[in-house]
Write a protein that holds these residues in place. Structure first.
Motif, PDB file in Angstrom:
ATOM      1  N   THR A   1       0.828  -1.208   0.000  1.00 58.55           N
ATOM      2  CA  THR A   1       0.000   0.000   0.000  1.00 58.55           C
ATOM      3  C   THR A   1       0.858   1.252   0.000  1.00 58.55           C
ATOM      4  OG1 THR A   1      -1.642  -1.220   1.306  1.00 58.55           O
ATOM      5  CG2 THR A   1      -1.933   1.172   1.148  1.00 58.55           C
ATOM      6  N   LEU A   2       1.875   1.277   0.891  1.00 61.92           N
ATOM      7  CA  LEU A   2       2.687   2.485   1.039  1.00 61.92           C
ATOM      8  C   LEU A   2       3.938   2.471   0.163  1.00 61.92           C
ATOM      9  CD1 LEU A   2       2.360   2.922   4.903  1.00 61.92           C
ATOM     10  CD2 LEU A   2       1.369   4.405   3.157  1.00 61.92           C
ATOM     11  N   GLY A   3       4.255   1.322  -0.444  1.00 64.13           N
ATOM     12  CA  GLY A   3       5.412   1.251  -1.342  1.00 64.13           C
ATOM     13  C   GLY A   3       6.737   1.375  -0.628  1.00 64.13           C
ATOM     14  N   GLY A   4       6.818   0.882   0.594  1.00 62.57           N
ATOM     15  CA  GLY A   4       8.051   0.992   1.378  1.00 62.57           C
ATOM     16  C   GLY A   4       9.040  -0.128   1.081  1.00 62.57           C
ATOM     17  N   LYS A   5      10.287   0.105   1.534  1.00 54.02           N
ATOM     18  CA  LYS A   5      11.358  -0.882   1.396  1.00 54.02           C
ATOM     19  C   LYS A   5      11.326  -1.752   2.645  1.00 54.02           C
ATOM     20  CE  LYS A   5      15.232   1.091  -0.270  1.00 54.02           C
ATOM     21  NZ  LYS A   5      16.578   1.701  -0.042  1.00 54.02           N
ATOM     22  N   VAL A   6      10.759  -2.956   2.528  1.00 54.42           N
ATOM     23  CA  VAL A   6      10.432  -3.775   3.698  1.00 54.42           C
ATOM     24  C   VAL A   6      11.353  -4.986   3.776  1.00 54.42           C
ATOM     25  CG1 VAL A   6       8.601  -5.204   4.712  1.00 54.42           C
ATOM     26  CG2 VAL A   6       8.032  -2.996   3.685  1.00 54.42           C
ATOM     27  N   SER A   7      11.933  -5.240   4.957  1.00 55.55           N
ATOM     28  CA  SER A   7      12.830  -6.385   5.158  1.00 55.55           C
ATOM     29  C   SER A   7      12.026  -7.657   5.372  1.00 55.55           C
ATOM     30  CB  SER A   7      13.710  -6.139   6.387  1.00 55.55           C
ATOM     31  OG  SER A   7      12.976  -6.417   7.581  1.00 55.55           O
ATOM     32  N   GLY A   8      12.725  -8.788   5.449  1.00 53.15           N
ATOM     33  CA  GLY A   8      12.078 -10.038   5.832  1.00 53.15           C
ATOM     34  C   GLY A   8      11.804 -10.071   7.329  1.00 53.15           C
ATOM     35  N   GLU A   9      11.093 -11.117   7.739  1.00 58.88           N
ATOM     36  CA  GLU A   9      10.797 -11.283   9.165  1.00 58.88           C
ATOM     37  C   GLU A   9      11.993 -11.901   9.872  1.00 58.88           C
ATOM     38  OE1 GLU A   9       7.208 -13.629   9.728  1.00 58.88           O
ATOM     39  OE2 GLU A   9       6.359 -12.624   7.967  1.00 58.88           O
ATOM     40  N   VAL A  10      12.290 -11.375  11.063  1.00 63.54           N
ATOM     41  CA  VAL A  10      13.348 -11.950  11.879  1.00 63.54           C
ATOM     42  C   VAL A  10      12.777 -12.287  13.254  1.00 63.54           C
ATOM     43  CG1 VAL A  10      15.622 -11.588  12.914  1.00 63.54           C
ATOM     44  CG2 VAL A  10      15.106 -10.612  10.665  1.00 63.54           C
ATOM     45  N   ALA A  11      12.818 -13.562  13.626  1.00 54.52           N
ATOM     46  CA  ALA A  11      12.369 -13.981  14.952  1.00 54.52           C
ATOM     47  C   ALA A  11      13.454 -13.636  15.965  1.00 54.52           C
ATOM     48  CB  ALA A  11      12.100 -15.482  14.959  1.00 54.52           C
ATOM     49  N   GLN A  12      13.047 -12.995  17.050  1.00 55.55           N
ATOM     50  CA  GLN A  12      14.004 -12.619  18.099  1.00 55.55           C
ATOM     51  C   GLN A  12      13.523 -13.196  19.428  1.00 55.55           C
ATOM     52  OE1 GLN A  12      16.185  -9.263  17.794  1.00 55.55           O
ATOM     53  NE2 GLN A  12      15.237  -8.402  15.976  1.00 55.55           N
ATOM     54  N   PRO A  13      13.728 -14.511  19.601  1.00 61.90           N
ATOM     55  CA  PRO A  13      13.204 -15.170  20.801  1.00 61.90           C
ATOM     56  C   PRO A  13      13.692 -14.546  22.112  1.00 61.90           C
ATOM     57  CG  PRO A  13      14.523 -16.697  19.450  1.00 61.90           C
ATOM     58  CD  PRO A  13      14.407 -15.437  18.679  1.00 61.90           C
ATOM     59  N   ASP A  14      14.918 -14.013  22.114  1.00 54.99           N
ATOM     60  CA  ASP A  14      15.443 -13.372  23.330  1.00 54.99           C
ATOM     61  C   ASP A  14      14.641 -12.138  23.721  1.00 54.99           C
ATOM     62  OD1 ASP A  14      17.367 -15.239  23.297  1.00 54.99           O
ATOM     63  OD2 ASP A  14      19.032 -13.894  22.779  1.00 54.99           O
ATOM     64  N   HIS A  15      13.986 -11.533  22.734  1.00 51.05           N
ATOM     65  CA  HIS A  15      13.251 -10.292  22.988  1.00 51.05           C
ATOM     66  C   HIS A  15      11.743 -10.492  22.935  1.00 51.05           C
ATOM     67  CE1 HIS A  15      16.888  -7.909  23.075  1.00 51.05           C
ATOM     68  NE2 HIS A  15      17.310  -8.626  22.048  1.00 51.05           N
ATOM     69  N   GLY A  16      11.315 -11.722  22.640  1.00 49.32           N
ATOM     70  CA  GLY A  16       9.881 -12.006  22.637  1.00 49.32           C
ATOM     71  C   GLY A  16       9.120 -11.348  21.507  1.00 49.32           C
ATOM     72  N   VAL A  17       9.811 -11.076  20.406  1.00 49.52           N
ATOM     73  CA  VAL A  17       9.152 -10.441  19.256  1.00 49.52           C
ATOM     74  C   VAL A  17       9.690 -10.989  17.929  1.00 49.52           C
ATOM     75  CG1 VAL A  17       8.611  -8.224  20.376  1.00 49.52           C
ATOM     76  CG2 VAL A  17      10.828  -8.522  19.260  1.00 49.52           C
ATOM     77  N   THR A  18       8.872 -10.855  16.898  1.00 47.98           N
ATOM     78  CA  THR A  18       9.340 -11.004  15.525  1.00 47.98           C
ATOM     79  C   THR A  18       9.361  -9.597  14.937  1.00 47.98           C
ATOM     80  OG1 THR A  18       8.378 -13.199  15.326  1.00 47.98           O
ATOM     81  CG2 THR A  18       8.846 -12.043  13.270  1.00 47.98           C
ATOM     82  N   THR A  19      10.437  -9.266  14.207  1.00 50.83           N
ATOM     83  CA  THR A  19      10.560  -7.902  13.697  1.00 50.83           C
ATOM     84  C   THR A  19      10.615  -7.873  12.162  1.00 50.83           C
ATOM     85  OG1 THR A  19      12.973  -8.042  13.876  1.00 50.83           O
ATOM     86  CG2 THR A  19      11.816  -7.011  15.704  1.00 50.83           C
ATOM     87  N   VAL A  20      10.109  -6.795  11.624  1.00 52.09           N
ATOM     88  CA  VAL A  20      10.284  -6.451  10.214  1.00 52.09           C
ATOM     89  C   VAL A  20      10.666  -4.969  10.195  1.00 52.09           C
ATOM     90  CG1 VAL A  20       9.019  -5.926   8.077  1.00 52.09           C
ATOM     91  CG2 VAL A  20       8.704  -8.144   9.182  1.00 52.09           C
ATOM     92  N   PHE A  21      11.654  -4.616   9.393  1.00 52.79           N
ATOM     93  CA  PHE A  21      12.049  -3.212   9.301  1.00 52.79           C
ATOM     94  C   PHE A  21      11.624  -2.608   7.978  1.00 52.79           C
ATOM     95  CE2 PHE A  21      14.865  -4.437  12.723  1.00 52.79           C
ATOM     96  CZ  PHE A  21      14.704  -3.343  13.564  1.00 52.79           C
TER      97      PHE A  21
ATOM     98  N   GLU B   1       9.843  -0.026  12.713  1.00 51.24           N
ATOM     99  CA  GLU B   1      10.079  -1.383  13.206  1.00 51.24           C
ATOM    100  C   GLU B   1       8.713  -1.996  13.517  1.00 51.24           C
ATOM    101  OE1 GLU B   1      13.192  -2.796  16.495  1.00 51.24           O
ATOM    102  OE2 GLU B   1      11.519  -1.732  17.369  1.00 51.24           O
ATOM    103  N   LEU B   2       8.319  -2.984  12.730  1.00 56.08           N
ATOM    104  CA  LEU B   2       7.058  -3.675  12.998  1.00 56.08           C
ATOM    105  C   LEU B   2       7.346  -4.816  13.962  1.00 56.08           C
ATOM    106  CD1 LEU B   2       5.770  -3.829   9.313  1.00 56.08           C
ATOM    107  CD2 LEU B   2       5.125  -2.160  11.070  1.00 56.08           C
ATOM    108  N   LEU B   3       6.519  -4.945  14.990  1.00 54.66           N
ATOM    109  CA  LEU B   3       6.731  -5.942  16.042  1.00 54.66           C
ATOM    110  C   LEU B   3       5.506  -6.822  16.196  1.00 54.66           C
ATOM    111  CD1 LEU B   3       8.011  -3.574  18.902  1.00 54.66           C
ATOM    112  CD2 LEU B   3       9.430  -5.008  17.422  1.00 54.66           C
ATOM    113  N   GLU B   4       5.733  -8.131  16.207  1.00 57.66           N
ATOM    114  CA  GLU B   4       4.664  -9.090  16.501  1.00 57.66           C
ATOM    115  C   GLU B   4       5.111  -9.922  17.702  1.00 57.66           C
ATOM    116  OE1 GLU B   4       2.345 -11.861  13.439  1.00 57.66           O
ATOM    117  OE2 GLU B   4       4.147 -12.863  14.182  1.00 57.66           O
ATOM    118  N   PRO B   5       4.205 -10.211  18.635  1.00 57.75           N
ATOM    119  CA  PRO B   5       4.612 -11.007  19.799  1.00 57.75           C
ATOM    120  C   PRO B   5       5.131 -12.380  19.390  1.00 57.75           C
ATOM    121  CG  PRO B   5       2.349 -10.208  20.053  1.00 57.75           C
ATOM    122  CD  PRO B   5       2.772  -9.888  18.661  1.00 57.75           C
ATOM    123  N   LEU B   6       6.127 -12.860  20.133  1.00 58.28           N
ATOM    124  CA  LEU B   6       6.690 -14.187  19.896  1.00 58.28           C
ATOM    125  C   LEU B   6       6.835 -14.867  21.254  1.00 58.28           C
ATOM    126  CD1 LEU B   6       8.109 -16.230  17.968  1.00 58.28           C
ATOM    127  CD2 LEU B   6      10.225 -15.006  18.420  1.00 58.28           C
ATOM    128  N   GLY B   7       6.232 -16.035  21.395  1.00 57.66           N
ATOM    129  CA  GLY B   7       6.375 -16.805  22.638  1.00 57.66           C
ATOM    130  C   GLY B   7       5.429 -16.343  23.735  1.00 57.66           C
TER     131      GLY B   7
END
Ligand code: CO
Length: 134
Positions: A25-45, A54-60
């Protein structure tokens, strides 16, 4: 003391959908998903050139953003991150100014492999603030 805006973090229950909004929709430069179990989130930049989203989704089980998403089921802005030159000097200055540092109050390694502290929203205009040593 604070320098550049490093990123704005947006929490979501559905990071694939959020990434699609920023990419398609916004035409941004979006990275892949990275699971960060130490931080309890999955991130996309999302790379905006001058800063990042920084998009954050809960993990764990004990994700630090779970409670936020209970209160904000559609997602929303979770924190802003400002760069500082020296995280220990920043921590001392914040203590001196009477600000509340979350957790142990000690810098820890954040989601980008750099030392960070988080400042309680009650002292910062209702916004959770992350300080990161750049
Ligand atoms: Co952050």
């Amino acid at each position: 003391m604070i320098g550049r805006l490093n990123h704005v973090a947006i929490a979501t229950k559905d990071i694939k959908k959020a990434a699609a909004v920023y990419r398609d929709t916004l035409g941004g430069k979006v990275s892949g998903e990275v699971a960060q179990p130490d931080h309890g989130v999955t991130t996309v930049f999302v790379d905006l050139g001058n800063t990042k989203i920084e998009l954050l989704e809960p993990l764990g089980e004990n994700s630090p953003i779970a409670k936020f998403l209970e209160k904000n089921p559609n997602g929303g802005m979770h924190h802003v991150c400002y760069e500082v030159d020296d995280i220990y000097a920043a921590r001392d200055q914040m203590k001196k100014m009477g600000a509340t540092i979350t957790g142990t109050g000690e810098p820890r390694i954040g989601a980008h492999g750099k030392p960070v502290i988080f400042l309680h929203p009650k002292d910062f205009v209702g916004t959770l603030v992350e300080l990161e040593q750049a």
